[in-house]
Design an enzyme around this catalytic site. Structure first.
Site, PDB file in Angstrom:
ATOM      1  N   ARG A  77       0.884  -1.307   0.138  1.00 50.77           N
ATOM      2  CA  ARG A  77       0.113   0.183   0.101  1.00 50.77           C
ATOM      3  C   ARG A  77       1.028   1.327   0.003  1.00 50.77           C
ATOM      4  O   ARG A  77       1.530   1.441   0.940  1.00 50.77           O
ATOM      5  CB  ARG A  77      -0.938  -0.024   1.224  1.00 50.77           C
ATOM      6  CG  ARG A  77      -1.771   1.265   1.589  1.00 50.77           C
ATOM      7  CD  ARG A  77      -2.684   1.239   2.715  1.00 50.77           C
ATOM      8  NE  ARG A  77      -3.589   2.339   2.415  1.00 50.77           N
ATOM      9  CZ  ARG A  77      -3.397   3.377   3.445  1.00 50.77           C
ATOM     10  NH1 ARG A  77      -2.608   3.229   4.564  1.00 50.77           N
ATOM     11  NH2 ARG A  77      -4.188   4.486   3.200  1.00 50.77           N
ATOM     12  N   HIS A 121      -3.112  10.892   0.178  1.00 54.91           N
ATOM     13  CA  HIS A 121      -2.480  10.716   1.558  1.00 54.91           C
ATOM     14  C   HIS A 121      -1.746  12.018   1.927  1.00 54.91           C
ATOM     15  O   HIS A 121      -0.767  12.164   2.277  1.00 54.91           O
ATOM     16  CB  HIS A 121      -1.608   9.327   1.771  1.00 54.91           C
ATOM     17  CG  HIS A 121      -1.392   8.952   3.222  1.00 54.91           C
ATOM     18  ND1 HIS A 121      -1.547   7.584   3.187  1.00 54.91           N
ATOM     19  CD2 HIS A 121      -0.892   9.400   4.223  1.00 54.91           C
ATOM     20  CE1 HIS A 121      -1.082   7.228   4.670  1.00 54.91           C
ATOM     21  NE2 HIS A 121      -0.965   8.548   5.221  1.00 54.91           N
ATOM     22  N   GLU A 166      -7.608   8.557   5.619  1.00 52.80           N
ATOM     23  CA  GLU A 166      -8.096   9.224   6.786  1.00 52.80           C
ATOM     24  C   GLU A 166      -8.388  10.821   6.824  1.00 52.80           C
ATOM     25  O   GLU A 166      -7.850  11.694   6.903  1.00 52.80           O
ATOM     26  CB  GLU A 166      -6.705   9.331   7.731  1.00 52.80           C
ATOM     27  CG  GLU A 166      -6.186   7.835   8.147  1.00 52.80           C
ATOM     28  CD  GLU A 166      -5.451   7.934   9.176  1.00 52.80           C
ATOM     29  OE1 GLU A 166      -4.632   9.049   9.599  1.00 52.80           O
ATOM     30  OE2 GLU A 166      -5.120   6.835   9.581  1.00 52.80           O
ATOM     31  N   ASN A 293      -7.855   2.157   9.529  1.00 51.01           N
ATOM     32  CA  ASN A 293      -6.238   2.183  10.119  1.00 51.01           C
ATOM     33  C   ASN A 293      -6.698   2.451  11.416  1.00 51.01           C
ATOM     34  O   ASN A 293      -7.462   3.252  11.933  1.00 51.01           O
ATOM     35  CB  ASN A 293      -5.979   3.592   9.742  1.00 51.01           C
ATOM     36  CG  ASN A 293      -5.539   3.608   7.925  1.00 51.01           C
ATOM     37  OD1 ASN A 293      -5.737   2.709   7.483  1.00 51.01           O
ATOM     38  ND2 ASN A 293      -5.307   4.903   7.457  1.00 51.01           N
ATOM     39  N   TYR A 295      -4.513   2.301  15.429  1.00 48.71           N
ATOM     40  CA  TYR A 295      -3.623   2.096  16.282  1.00 48.71           C
ATOM     41  C   TYR A 295      -3.839   1.939  18.064  1.00 48.71           C
ATOM     42  O   TYR A 295      -3.263   1.182  18.748  1.00 48.71           O
ATOM     43  CB  TYR A 295      -2.671   3.583  16.323  1.00 48.71           C
ATOM     44  CG  TYR A 295      -2.213   3.244  14.851  1.00 48.71           C
ATOM     45  CD1 TYR A 295      -0.955   2.907  14.678  1.00 48.71           C
ATOM     46  CD2 TYR A 295      -2.909   3.997  13.758  1.00 48.71           C
ATOM     47  CE1 TYR A 295      -0.288   2.774  13.341  1.00 48.71           C
ATOM     48  CE2 TYR A 295      -2.322   4.309  12.647  1.00 48.71           C
ATOM     49  CZ  TYR A 295      -1.018   3.512  12.240  1.00 48.71           C
ATOM     50  OH  TYR A 295      -0.734   3.551  11.000  1.00 48.71           O
ATOM     51  N   GLU A 352      -3.913   0.116   7.920  1.00 53.22           N
ATOM     52  CA  GLU A 352      -2.744   0.582   8.723  1.00 53.22           C
ATOM     53  C   GLU A 352      -3.007  -0.038  10.296  1.00 53.22           C
ATOM     54  O   GLU A 352      -4.098   0.017  10.525  1.00 53.22           O
ATOM     55  CB  GLU A 352      -2.664   1.915   8.968  1.00 53.22           C
ATOM     56  CG  GLU A 352      -1.979   2.587   7.974  1.00 53.22           C
ATOM     57  CD  GLU A 352      -2.004   4.186   7.816  1.00 53.22           C
ATOM     58  OE1 GLU A 352      -1.929   4.571   9.007  1.00 53.22           O
ATOM     59  OE2 GLU A 352      -1.973   5.012   7.004  1.00 53.22           O
TER      60      GLU A 352
HETATM   61  C1  FCB Z   1      -1.746   7.414  10.457  1.00 55.16           C
HETATM   62  C2  FCB Z   1      -1.244   8.014   9.152  1.00 55.16           C
HETATM   63  C3  FCB Z   1       0.000   7.454   8.687  1.00 55.16           C
HETATM   64  C4  FCB Z   1       1.112   7.268   9.902  1.00 55.16           C
HETATM   65  C5  FCB Z   1       0.542   6.565  11.098  1.00 55.16           C
HETATM   66  C6  FCB Z   1       1.342   6.427  12.088  1.00 55.16           C
HETATM   67  O1  FCB Z   1      -2.707   8.268  10.730  1.00 55.16           O
HETATM   68  O2  FCB Z   1      -2.283   7.465   8.173  1.00 55.16           O
HETATM   69  O3  FCB Z   1       0.608   8.286   7.550  1.00 55.16           O
HETATM   70  O4  FCB Z   1       1.708   8.396   9.933  1.00 55.16           O
HETATM   71  O5  FCB Z   1      -0.684   7.295  11.320  1.00 55.16           O
END
Ligand code: FCB
Length: 453
Positions: A77, A121, A166, A293, A295, A352
């Site tokens: 990607r 992006h 995003e 995405n 985290y 992500e």
């Molecule tokens: C996301 C982004 C990516 C990267 C990660 C850690 O929000 O899409 O570009 O910076 O965080």
């Protein structure tokens, strides 16, 4: 504990984005982007750095494709820099810019790796910003024209297009918090911008579909699943407002035809958005997949003293990554279940997921990034759990293939499964997490906890 199983054809990949890895910011006719402008203005990036050179992938892409192959990953990607393709306001296409992506796509295919490109992006051309950027409706046609050019050039070799990365982050961080380009701090502009972003999104989906009717089209949404601070109805409602503003604001208008209830005074917020007759109809979109995405998570309490949303975000008890983000693996399972329920059991990708951890080469010359291995194992395990629950997850992309330019944090945060030595010629070195992922993809067993909450 249960043993993770992944469906046949499940796609394992790694992700990057143009500004974060390419470098070559002025080469072969590329125009300036808002991230070039933003990083070159003092005070915006913690370490004063920029993506001028970044990982130099523009020149070293064959080496990076070879790394993907060595890791056994079947998809890459990456994103396309609009300012390489359309460098200035004349709208003329820079052939050399498109040629770069042409070479990259061919190199991937020659190595058996599926190209998984994202059209935007965050690196908006500066000429578009000068015309008002995402706050001005002229961006809608400009973005569609760019998307059309790219898809017509590369589309014969692309099975899956991701339109946005995003939208919530580039809208809010860039226009409200001022921490990302273009660095504005204006909640009113942010609201108006969010609507233009949604209109541009829907128009781009139509454009890509017309240019490549057989391609699957989706977008990558950042989603921070909200855990209410208590079971009390006020905290539960506050968590829903957070979900509406951060997770659903850029998806519901397109697929459900309405803005979700996010604000204490929703009418006042909507009144600032310049919604014109016909807009809601032109937002109507269908996606072939939704990409997520993920985290961390958010713990949300009701707080009437916060005037817009009436919420307060609390610190969670989980371990933190080097960025300070809480690590809560069950959140990815909860998120996928919610998206599966709310959007009619869609095809999903995790585009992500990853962990900031600064660990570099040790005395043995290897990178023992144990916390990232642990993060990936637990999160991928919870993805497998959601698959067992019946969710239609088609693939998983680690963020990131490479340590890279992490926006406002510059090079101070590393997310790569491959180490990049920014002091020494940008040498690459596969980390333990990269080898771990290779083994998993090759069939190594993984167990997950099916009782996590
Ligand atoms: C996301 C982004 C990516 C990267 C990660 C850690 O929000 O899409 O570009 O910076 O965080």
């Amino acid at each position: 504990m249960r043993r993770a199983k992944f469906p046949a054809g499940f796609i394992w990949g790694a992700a990057t984005s143009a500004y974060q890895v390419e470098g070559a910011w002025q080469e072969d006719g590329k125009g300036e982007s808002i991230w070039d402008r933003f990083t070159h203005s003092p005070g915006n990036i913690v370490d004063g750095s920029s993506g001028d050179v970044a990982c130099d992938q523009y020149h070293r892409y064959p080496e990076d494709v070879a790394l993907l192959r060595e890791l056994g990953l079947r998809a890459y990607r990456f994103s396309i820099a609009w300012s390489r393709v359309v460098p200035d306001g004349s709208g003329a296409v820079n052939r050399a810019g498109l040629d770069y992506y042409d070479r990259l796509v061919d190199e991937l295919l020659a190595n058996g790796i599926e190209p998984f490109p994202t059209l935007f992006h965050w690196d908006l051309p500066q000429w578009v910003q000068d015309a008002g950027g995402w706050a001005d409706r002229s961006v809608i046609g400009a973005f569609a024209a760019y998307a059309d050019k790219v898809v017509r050039r590369l589309g014969d070799r692309i099975g899956t297009w991701t339109v946005f990365n995003e939208p919530e982050v580039f809208t809010t961080h860039g226009h409200q918090h001022g921490v990302h380009a273009p660095g504005l701090r204006d909640p009113g502009i942010t609201l108006r911008t969010s609507h233009v972003v949604n209109l541009a999104h829907a128009e781009a989906v139509r454009t890509v579909r017309a240019a490549a009717p057989k391609t699957r089209i989706g977008s990558a949404f950042n989603m921070d699943i909200a855990y209410p601070a208590s079971e009390g109805p006020r905290d539960v409602a506050a968590a829903e407002r957070h979900h509406a503003w951060v997770n659903a604001w850029y998806l519901d208008p397109l697929v459900h035809g309405r803005y979700p209830l996010a604000f204490l005074d929703q009418d006042a917020a909507i009144a600032q958005m310049d919604i014109r007759p016909g807009d809601m109809a032109s937002l109507a979109t269908t996606f072939d997949f939704i990409a997520l995405n993920m985290y961390s998570r958010a713990i949300i309490a009701h707080d009437p003293s916060e005037a817009r949303f009436g919420i307060r975000q609390l610190e969670g008890p989980g371990r933190r990554n080097s960025f300070g983000w809480e690590i809560w693996p069950a959140a990815i399972h909860r998120l996928v279940r919610r998206v599966d329920r709310d959007y009619g059991h869609p095809a999903l990708y995790i585009t992500e997921n990853g962990c900031a951890d600064a660990t570099g080469p040790g005395p043995d010359g290897r990178v023992h990034d144990a916390s990232r291995v642990d993060y990936l194992a637990r999160h991928i395990g919870q993805v497998a759990r959601a698959i067992d629950d019946g969710c239609d997850i088609r693939g998983y992309f680690a963020w990131s293939l490479l340590d890279n330019f992490e926006w406002a944090a510059g090079y101070s945060q590393r997310f790569g499964i491959v180490w990049v030595d920014f002091e020494d010629g940008r040498r690459r070195l596969i980390k333990d997490s990269g080898w771990w992922l290779r083994d998993l993809v090759a069939g190594a067993p993984l167990d997950y906890d099916d009782a996590l909450d």
